[in-house]
Design a protein around this motif. Structure first.
Motif, PDB file in Angstrom:
ATOM      1  N   THR A 165      49.402  28.228  44.901  1.00  0.00           N
ATOM      2  CA  THR A 165      48.139  27.916  44.238  1.00  0.00           C
ATOM      3  C   THR A 165      46.979  27.922  45.229  1.00  0.00           C
ATOM      4  O   THR A 165      45.890  28.440  44.935  1.00  0.00           O
ATOM      5  CB  THR A 165      48.238  26.547  43.542  1.00  0.00           C
ATOM      6  OG1 THR A 165      49.403  26.517  42.709  1.00  0.00           O
ATOM      7  CG2 THR A 165      47.004  26.274  42.692  1.00  0.00           C
ATOM      8  N   GLN A 166      47.207  27.356  46.406  1.00  0.00           N
ATOM      9  CA  GLN A 166      46.160  27.341  47.433  1.00  0.00           C
ATOM     10  C   GLN A 166      45.784  28.762  47.835  1.00  0.00           C
ATOM     11  O   GLN A 166      44.608  29.049  48.108  1.00  0.00           O
ATOM     12  CB  GLN A 166      46.639  26.556  48.650  1.00  0.00           C
ATOM     13  CG  GLN A 166      45.562  26.355  49.711  1.00  0.00           C
ATOM     14  CD  GLN A 166      44.409  25.504  49.204  1.00  0.00           C
ATOM     15  OE1 GLN A 166      44.615  24.417  48.657  1.00  0.00           O
ATOM     16  NE2 GLN A 166      43.175  25.997  49.368  1.00  0.00           N
ATOM     17  N   ILE A 216      43.370  29.881  45.306  1.00  0.00           N
ATOM     18  CA  ILE A 216      42.098  29.172  45.460  1.00  0.00           C
ATOM     19  C   ILE A 216      41.318  29.728  46.647  1.00  0.00           C
ATOM     20  O   ILE A 216      40.091  29.906  46.582  1.00  0.00           O
ATOM     21  CB  ILE A 216      42.353  27.656  45.629  1.00  0.00           C
ATOM     22  CG1 ILE A 216      42.925  27.072  44.336  1.00  0.00           C
ATOM     23  CG2 ILE A 216      41.069  26.923  46.018  1.00  0.00           C
ATOM     24  CD1 ILE A 216      43.430  25.639  44.466  1.00  0.00           C
ATOM     25  N   ASP A 217      42.016  30.018  47.742  1.00  0.00           N
ATOM     26  CA  ASP A 217      41.366  30.562  48.930  1.00  0.00           C
ATOM     27  C   ASP A 217      40.717  31.914  48.656  1.00  0.00           C
ATOM     28  O   ASP A 217      39.840  32.346  49.416  1.00  0.00           O
ATOM     29  CB  ASP A 217      42.375  30.709  50.065  1.00  0.00           C
ATOM     30  CG  ASP A 217      42.820  29.362  50.632  1.00  0.00           C
ATOM     31  OD1 ASP A 217      42.133  28.355  50.362  1.00  0.00           O
ATOM     32  OD2 ASP A 217      43.858  29.324  51.319  1.00  0.00           O
ATOM     33  N   GLY A 227      39.051  32.471  45.923  1.00  0.00           N
ATOM     34  CA  GLY A 227      37.959  32.220  45.000  1.00  0.00           C
ATOM     35  C   GLY A 227      38.358  31.988  43.563  1.00  0.00           C
ATOM     36  O   GLY A 227      37.491  31.911  42.686  1.00  0.00           O
ATOM     37  N   ARG A 228      39.633  31.822  43.288  1.00  0.00           N
ATOM     38  CA  ARG A 228      40.084  31.629  41.908  1.00  0.00           C
ATOM     39  C   ARG A 228      40.004  30.150  41.540  1.00  0.00           C
ATOM     40  O   ARG A 228      40.401  29.278  42.322  1.00  0.00           O
ATOM     41  CB  ARG A 228      41.512  32.148  41.731  1.00  0.00           C
ATOM     42  CG  ARG A 228      41.732  33.551  42.311  1.00  0.00           C
ATOM     43  CD  ARG A 228      40.849  34.589  41.622  1.00  0.00           C
ATOM     44  NE  ARG A 228      40.810  35.857  42.362  1.00  0.00           N
ATOM     45  CZ  ARG A 228      40.812  37.052  41.791  1.00  0.00           C
ATOM     46  NH1 ARG A 228      40.828  37.149  40.474  1.00  0.00           N
ATOM     47  NH2 ARG A 228      40.766  38.134  42.537  1.00  0.00           N
ATOM     48  N   ARG A 229      39.483  29.891  40.358  1.00  0.00           N
ATOM     49  CA  ARG A 229      39.315  28.513  39.896  1.00  0.00           C
ATOM     50  C   ARG A 229      39.964  28.268  38.537  1.00  0.00           C
ATOM     51  O   ARG A 229      40.253  27.121  38.194  1.00  0.00           O
ATOM     52  CB  ARG A 229      37.813  28.159  39.807  1.00  0.00           C
ATOM     53  CG  ARG A 229      37.100  28.115  41.161  1.00  0.00           C
ATOM     54  CD  ARG A 229      37.667  27.012  42.029  1.00  0.00           C
ATOM     55  NE  ARG A 229      36.999  26.914  43.337  1.00  0.00           N
ATOM     56  CZ  ARG A 229      37.370  27.559  44.413  1.00  0.00           C
ATOM     57  NH1 ARG A 229      38.404  28.413  44.345  1.00  0.00           N
ATOM     58  NH2 ARG A 229      36.758  27.401  45.561  1.00  0.00           N
ATOM     59  N   ARG A 230      40.192  29.306  37.789  1.00  0.00           N
ATOM     60  CA  ARG A 230      40.839  29.165  36.469  1.00  0.00           C
ATOM     61  C   ARG A 230      42.239  29.774  36.576  1.00  0.00           C
ATOM     62  O   ARG A 230      42.498  30.907  36.170  1.00  0.00           O
ATOM     63  CB  ARG A 230      40.011  29.863  35.398  1.00  0.00           C
ATOM     64  CG  ARG A 230      38.620  29.289  35.185  1.00  0.00           C
ATOM     65  CD  ARG A 230      38.692  27.982  34.402  1.00  0.00           C
ATOM     66  NE  ARG A 230      39.196  28.215  33.049  1.00  0.00           N
ATOM     67  CZ  ARG A 230      39.532  27.241  32.205  1.00  0.00           C
ATOM     68  NH1 ARG A 230      39.461  25.967  32.584  1.00  0.00           N
ATOM     69  NH2 ARG A 230      39.975  27.528  30.993  1.00  0.00           N
ATOM     70  N   LEU A 243      45.232  21.894  43.034  1.00  0.00           N
ATOM     71  CA  LEU A 243      43.967  21.773  42.299  1.00  0.00           C
ATOM     72  C   LEU A 243      43.232  20.503  42.717  1.00  0.00           C
ATOM     73  O   LEU A 243      42.035  20.528  43.008  1.00  0.00           O
ATOM     74  CB  LEU A 243      44.229  21.746  40.790  1.00  0.00           C
ATOM     75  CG  LEU A 243      44.829  22.989  40.131  1.00  0.00           C
ATOM     76  CD1 LEU A 243      44.975  22.763  38.627  1.00  0.00           C
ATOM     77  CD2 LEU A 243      43.981  24.227  40.400  1.00  0.00           C
ATOM     78  N   ASN A 290      41.485  20.431  46.022  1.00  0.00           N
ATOM     79  CA  ASN A 290      40.290  21.272  46.101  1.00  0.00           C
ATOM     80  C   ASN A 290      39.219  20.882  45.081  1.00  0.00           C
ATOM     81  O   ASN A 290      38.253  21.621  44.891  1.00  0.00           O
ATOM     82  CB  ASN A 290      40.686  22.735  45.902  1.00  0.00           C
ATOM     83  CG  ASN A 290      41.445  23.297  47.085  1.00  0.00           C
ATOM     84  OD1 ASN A 290      40.872  23.784  48.049  1.00  0.00           O
ATOM     85  ND2 ASN A 290      42.782  23.213  47.020  1.00  0.00           N
ATOM     86  N   ILE A 342      39.369  20.754  41.845  1.00  0.00           N
ATOM     87  CA  ILE A 342      39.354  21.595  40.638  1.00  0.00           C
ATOM     88  C   ILE A 342      40.004  20.816  39.501  1.00  0.00           C
ATOM     89  O   ILE A 342      41.156  20.390  39.621  1.00  0.00           O
ATOM     90  CB  ILE A 342      40.102  22.914  40.876  1.00  0.00           C
ATOM     91  CG1 ILE A 342      39.455  23.694  42.021  1.00  0.00           C
ATOM     92  CG2 ILE A 342      40.148  23.755  39.602  1.00  0.00           C
ATOM     93  CD1 ILE A 342      40.227  24.939  42.423  1.00  0.00           C
ATOM     94  N   ASP A 370      41.312  33.436  35.725  1.00  0.00           N
ATOM     95  CA  ASP A 370      41.113  34.478  36.735  1.00  0.00           C
ATOM     96  C   ASP A 370      42.317  34.641  37.655  1.00  0.00           C
ATOM     97  O   ASP A 370      42.266  35.379  38.642  1.00  0.00           O
ATOM     98  CB  ASP A 370      39.852  34.223  37.561  1.00  0.00           C
ATOM     99  CG  ASP A 370      39.830  32.860  38.226  1.00  0.00           C
ATOM    100  OD1 ASP A 370      40.896  32.211  38.299  1.00  0.00           O
ATOM    101  OD2 ASP A 370      38.758  32.430  38.688  1.00  0.00           O
TER     102      ASP A 370
END
Length: 330
Positions: free
Chosen positions: A164-165, A168-169, A171-174, A200, A203, A205, A238
């Motif tokens: 997951t990280q 996120i790294d 730029g994904r948030r959804r 999540l 970060n 989120i 995303d």
């Protein structure tokens, strides 16, 4: 063996020493006995030898489903680890059925094996007493903790958090999850969702339950169905974290079918790093959970118990790595 001894002009004991690879045999004697063995086509009676030694040289491996790539590759790894140690593996699949798993534990086939490497999915914590068996046992997976047996598992929570990280790294948030199991508190699905939620939270989120899509068996079709549900519901996402590679590969298929650009619009990551991940289109980023380490450790622990080890029972958590590929490329 008597025939070989007569042909070679040696004692039966000398023939026994040769076939059992006793080191202190003169080369000329060994050559003479081997020639007689080849001429007569002699084969050692392994059943009789094993009866004397009290072992069969065979270990069991019980897994839920060989059609799932991870378990097929795990079985291959266990077989190679066993072969390197002079053992043969008897493989059984349980279909993740509680009754079939109980049957494996009590089957008469256990008389053919010196011990069992067992990966349960149908049994749960309340079934711990069922694992108190009169033969060496090594348990794989997350279903049952504690007890008088060795346990080898993968780092599901931290591995899922890393997957997951990784998203996120980029730029994904959804980030959607494919393959969750409602109500599960112990098992790969529950632990991997916990890792996802931890990433999540770390970060900042917010957790959105609408992004966690449930699925039954972790097959490609399940992963595709999870993505179709998201798309048909108009849910914004995303990225997709498939809780295993089969789910992630199914997600890739569904995104391709709906002409969603991967990874520009939706990035995808899996878990297990099966061989197929490196050959999909695009190639699939995945968590490699230490399959070879799991196989080697399980076989070694089982061999120690077969040999009579009285050491305290161990719980071993394998190391993991993240294999970044095209499905999450920047």
């Amino acid at each position: 063996m008597t025939d070989v001894a007569q042909r070679a002009g040696v004692s039966v004991k000398t023939v026994s020493n040769v076939v059992n690879d006793y080191p202190h045999i003169r080369p000329a004697t060994r050559e003479k006995v081997q020639k007689a063995i080849d001429e007569l086509g002699y084969r050692m009676n392994l059943a009789a030898r094993n009866l004397r030694q009290g072992t069969t040289g065979i270990i069991g491996l019980a897994v839920p489903e060989l059609s799932l790539p991870y378990f097929a590759e795990l079985a291959d790894s266990v077989m190679r680890a066993a072969e390197a140690r002079g053992l043969v593996v008897l493989i059984e699949q349980t279909g993740a059925s509680r009754q079939h798993e109980l049957d494996v534990l009590t089957s008469e086939r256990r008389q053919l094996t010196d011990g069992l490497i067992f990966s349960p999915l149908g049994l749960g914590p309340d079934d711990a007493d069922e694992l108190k068996v009169p033969y060496p046992l090594v348990v794989l997976g997350e279903r049952i903790f504690g007890g008088d047996w060795d346990h080898v598992t993968m780092n599901n929570v931290d591995g899922a958090r890393a997957a997951t990280q990784h998203l996120i790294d980029r730029g994904r948030r959804r980030i959607a999850v494919a393959g969750a199991h409602a109500g599960e508190t112990m098992g790969s699905a529950a632990l991997r969702v916990l890792g996802y939620q931890a990433a999540l939270a770390a970060n900042g989120i917010p957790f959105d339950p609408a992004l966690v899509i449930e699925g039954g068996l972790w097959h490609r079709a399940t992963g595709a169905d999870c993505v179709y549900q998201l798309l048909d519901a108009g849910t914004e996402f995303d990225a997709v974290f498939g809780l295993n590679d089969a789910l992630a590969l199914g997600a890739l298929h569904a995104l391709h079918a709906r002409r969603v650009d991967i990874p520009r619009k939706v990035a995808v990551v899996g878990f297990d790093d099966t061989e197929e991940a490196a050959y999909s289109a695009p190639t699939l980023s995945s968590i490699a959970p230490g399959r070879e380490q799991i196989a080697d450790t399980a076989v070694d622990l089982l061999m120690q118990r077969i040999a009579g080890s009285a050491e305290p029972f161990r719980r071993v958590v394998a190391d993991f790595t993240l294999e970044a590929r095209e499905s999450t490329a920047d």
